[in-house]
Write a protein that holds these residues in place. Sequence first.
Motif, mmCIF file in Angstrom:
data_model
loop_
_atom_site.group_PDB
_atom_site.id
_atom_site.type_symbol
_atom_site.label_atom_id
_atom_site.label_comp_id
_atom_site.label_asym_id
_atom_site.label_seq_id
_atom_site.Cartn_x
_atom_site.Cartn_y
_atom_site.Cartn_z
ATOM 1 N N TRP A 75 -9.612 -15.644 -40.996
ATOM 2 C CA TRP A 75 -10.792 -14.751 -41.037
ATOM 3 C C TRP A 75 -11.612 -14.899 -39.768
ATOM 4 N N ARG B 9 -18.337 -18.224 -44.042
ATOM 5 C CA ARG B 9 -17.913 -16.865 -44.421
ATOM 6 C C ARG B 9 -18.885 -16.359 -45.484
ATOM 7 N N PRO C 46 -15.581 -22.054 -38.348
ATOM 8 C CA PRO C 46 -15.881 -21.797 -39.758
ATOM 9 C C PRO C 46 -15.965 -23.112 -40.527
ATOM 10 N N HIS D 85 -10.554 -20.522 -43.957
ATOM 11 C CA HIS D 85 -11.142 -19.342 -43.330
ATOM 12 C C HIS D 85 -10.771 -19.231 -41.852
#
Length: 228
Positions: free
Chosen positions: A72, A19, A64, A69
């Motif tokens: 996300w 990220r 990720p 995350h």
Amino acid sequence: MFPEENTSPHPTLVLVCKRPAIGYGKQRLAARIGAEAALRIAEQLLDCALEDLGDWPGATVIAPDQRVHRDWASALAPQALCLPQSSGNLGERLNALDRTLRAAGHHCLVFIGSDAPALRPEHYQRVRIALREADTVLIAASDGGVVLMASNRPWPDLSRLPWSTADLGQALADACREAGHSVALCGESFDIDEQADLTRALGELADDPRPARRRLLHSLASTRGEHA
């Protein structure tokens, strides 16, 4: 929760990513062009990789580097399986992803990162064709690494390879051959780590019509103008 079994005739494309955040990743670039500019470029580089993920004809995975995350990453690529990476160095994390996905029936895996925007559809097509004959297919990076690594077979132990060095590409190919893989090299591209890579990307992406690449091109031109 376990990955769903892959029933597609196409390889599975796996995007291994971080990220983007200030102070996390692209630090060599940030030291030259500033933290905020490097963050903007990292975000747009990820958009280019997501563009490739969205265009892929088979199953896709976004991986990720941290479990926190997961949401996300899932929101970025809702069509993809989200499988966060485990702990360890990059080689250990890739081996773990590889084992998990193969156990779920993803027998042909193509791994990419998020910093090689010059990968084009013809690169991916050549890789898919090469995988019909070779066990393992690599696209080299001009700095000695790799920008894509694909295999019909489980990867050998990757934990001791010289990641992030100019020796990686040769070491990876050698490790695969020592494990009994037939290895095909399928061209060369580059990733973006240094300020000089931005200039090369301006030329490579000049005629690329894909939307994320056009946005990155505009950002790179602006950044070069600011730091000329």
